[in-house]
Design a protein around this motif. Sequence first.
Motif, short mmCIF file in Angstrom:
data_model
loop_
_atom_site.label_atom_id
_atom_site.label_comp_id
_atom_site.label_asym_id
_atom_site.label_seq_id
_atom_site.Cartn_x
_atom_site.Cartn_y
_atom_site.Cartn_z
N LYS A 141 0.87 -1.18 0.00
CA LYS A 141 0.00 0.00 0.00
C LYS A 141 0.90 1.23 0.00
O LYS A 141 1.77 1.37 0.87
CB LYS A 141 -0.91 0.01 1.22
N LEU A 142 0.70 2.10 -1.01
CA LEU A 142 1.48 3.32 -1.15
C LEU A 142 0.59 4.54 -1.02
O LEU A 142 -0.57 4.51 -1.43
CB LEU A 142 2.14 3.39 -2.54
N ARG A 143 1.16 5.60 -0.49
CA ARG A 143 0.48 6.89 -0.46
C ARG A 143 1.34 7.88 -1.25
O ARG A 143 2.53 8.03 -0.97
CB ARG A 143 0.30 7.39 0.97
N LEU A 144 0.75 8.51 -2.25
CA LEU A 144 1.42 9.54 -3.03
C LEU A 144 0.80 10.88 -2.66
O LEU A 144 -0.44 10.99 -2.54
CB LEU A 144 1.22 9.30 -4.53
N PHE A 145 1.65 11.89 -2.48
CA PHE A 145 1.14 13.21 -2.09
C PHE A 145 2.17 14.28 -2.44
O PHE A 145 3.34 13.98 -2.59
CB PHE A 145 0.80 13.24 -0.59
#
Length: 98
Positions: A91-95
């Motif tokens: 699970k990745l979070r891009l921001f």
Amino acid sequence: MKPSTPAELRACADGSCTIVVTKGTEIPRADGLRAGPFTVSAVGAEGVDLSSVDASGFTSNLLGQRPDQGGPSTVNELSIAVLAIVGDTAKLRLFPAE
């Protein structure tokens, strides 16, 4: 964890999303943040490997990205954080980078 759908991956084009990836997943370019597109080249116990080749041919590699590495990695104006790794999915979070 169930891998993200193509529609969920396309939502990353604005540089703000949370997705689940496996080896071979293509993450679209975040034009406004001058980063990507990215290809997930590995997911496993050693971490997540991402690679990107921009229009000029410049290659970026983020190797061994892990949830416990002390913070996100940043490419140009995009930050990428690994939230979890379970088997061959991550699970990745891009921001936007601060």
